[in-house]
Scaffold this active site. Structure first.
Site, PDB file in Angstrom:
ATOM      1  CE  LYS A 189     -17.134  64.735  68.037  1.00  0.00           C
ATOM      2  NZ  LYS A 189     -18.320  65.409  67.979  1.00  0.00           N
TER       3      LYS A 189
ATOM      4  CD  GLN B  34     -19.390  68.509  66.626  1.00  0.00           C
ATOM      5  OE1 GLN B  34     -19.131  67.456  66.519  1.00  0.00           O
ATOM      6  NE2 GLN B  34     -19.127  69.278  67.628  1.00  0.00           N
TER       7      GLN B  34
ATOM      8  CG  ASP C 228     -23.601  63.140  69.397  1.00  0.00           C
ATOM      9  OD1 ASP C 228     -22.360  63.146  70.032  1.00  0.00           O
ATOM     10  OD2 ASP C 228     -23.601  64.068  68.593  1.00  0.00           O
TER      11      ASP C 228
HETATM   12  N1  GUN Z   1     -20.974  70.050  70.544  1.00  0.00           N
HETATM   13  C1  GUN Z   1     -20.424  70.083  71.618  1.00  0.00           C
HETATM   14  N2  GUN Z   1     -20.229  68.916  72.085  1.00  0.00           N
HETATM   15  C2  GUN Z   1     -20.870  67.935  71.112  1.00  0.00           C
HETATM   16  C3  GUN Z   1     -21.230  66.615  71.167  1.00  0.00           C
HETATM   17  O1  GUN Z   1     -20.677  65.779  71.917  1.00  0.00           O
HETATM   18  N3  GUN Z   1     -21.801  66.252  70.036  1.00  0.00           N
HETATM   19  C4  GUN Z   1     -22.146  66.845  69.000  1.00  0.00           C
HETATM   20  N4  GUN Z   1     -22.760  66.289  68.039  1.00  0.00           N
HETATM   21  N5  GUN Z   1     -21.946  68.129  69.101  1.00  0.00           N
HETATM   22  C5  GUN Z   1     -21.443  68.738  70.005  1.00  0.00           C
END
Ligand code: GUN
Length: 293
Positions: free
Chosen positions: A51, A95, A118
């Site tokens: 990211k 996350q 998100d």
């Molecule tokens: N863990 C697995 N997929 C995601 C996501 O799209 N965003 C976040 N913050 N954590 C995750």
């Protein structure tokens, strides 16, 4: 045919970077995404690093805030409060998964929904369900973008979703059934209590596999000519690899690929599209496109 998520995501990142260049030329600040990472889970480390890298490619500012597994829920809530009030931060993510002593739901609901890139906050989830502008969750949005950019017809299609997680299964089912393009499909969601799953899968024009079970979808579950979207990313031990593991999808790719019309590989399918959807949401947040300032 192969749906090349890597190539598609590179194209979209270039489009975003061009938009950001134009914003900066006009004197606006660069979009700014912050990420909170707790602990050292291998998968989470990789996702967050990807990211941050994507932010650079898009011309965004990024901030990574790290905590050890021992962080308390209150400390995390304070960090979220700081992000909510930091006027330079357009959007931020925490996350997942989080350590067991922390309530993920409490954390998600503490995020200002206007910075929830998100799309996990109940305000965004609710708005998505009734078709209002919102931050869409990244993986479902990435899947729809792949279908759109590959000219795959979803209107009237029988779409079977395997898995009912809050992050992928539920939202992708909602988006595939909404009256929109892509969308307008007849959606069936299958899960661990589903009977005659094989028959249901065999009736599908589009299968979206998001159950986290390596190579679950076999050739005898797929109708010839179907479109198969593989969301699985399980790490399976592989001593021949430098890292000691490989990523394994939810689809038995070698067996299924010859009989379907389109299929996403793992890696290089849905994964890169998830990251690019987060970039898109960050751009929307920076421009106040969803929630006017
Ligand atoms: N863990 C697995 N997929 C995601 C996501 O799209 N965003 C976040 N913050 N954590 C995750």
């Amino acid at each position: 045919m192969l749906i090349d998520g890597k190539k598609t995501s590179d194209e979209i990142k270039a489009e975003i970077a061009a938009t950001v260049d134009e914003m900066v030329r006009q004197g606006q600040k660069r979009p700014h995404l912050a990420a909170i990472l707790v602990g050292h889970d291998g998968g989470s480390e990789t996702y967050v690093a990807n990211k941050v890298k994507a932010c650079e490619q898009c011309g965004f500012t990024s901030t990574l805030i790290r905590y050890e597994d021992s962080v308390t829920e209150d400390e995390l809530l304070e960090a979220i409060d700081r992000m909510n009030h930091d006027t330079d931060v357009d959007g931020f993510i925490v996350q997942l998964p989080l350590p067991k002593h922390i309530s993920e739901q409490r954390i998600i609901e503490a995020i200002d929904y206007r910075k929830d890139v998100d799309g996990f906050h109940p305000v965004n989830v609710g708005r998505m369900m009734i078709g209002l502008p919102c931050f869409l969750p990244a993986t479902p949005a990435g899947i729809l973008e792949l279908l759109k950019r590959h000219g795959i017809e979803t209107r009237g299609a029988e779409c079977v979703v395997l898995g009912r997680s809050n992050i992928v299964g539920k939202p992708v089912a909602a988006l595939m059934m909404q009256k929109a393009v892509p969308g307008d499909a007849t959606v069936t969601v299958c899960h661990s209590a589903t009977r005659n799953l094989k028959d249901i899968c065999r009736s599908a024009d589009i299968i979206i596999a998001a159950l986290g079970s390596p190579e679950f979808v076999k050739a005898d579950m797929v109708k010839p000519g179907a479109v198969v979207i593989d969301v699985g990313t399980t790490r399976v031990p592989d001593p021949t690899r430098k890292k000691g593991f490989r990523l394994c999808g939810d689809v038995d790719f070698a067996a299924v690929e010859p009989i379907c019309s389109w299929i996403t590989p793992v890696p290089g399918g849905v994964g890169p599209m998830t990251i690019v959807s987060l970039m898109k949401n960050t751009l929307l947040a920076a421009r106040h496109d969803i929630y006017p300032a």
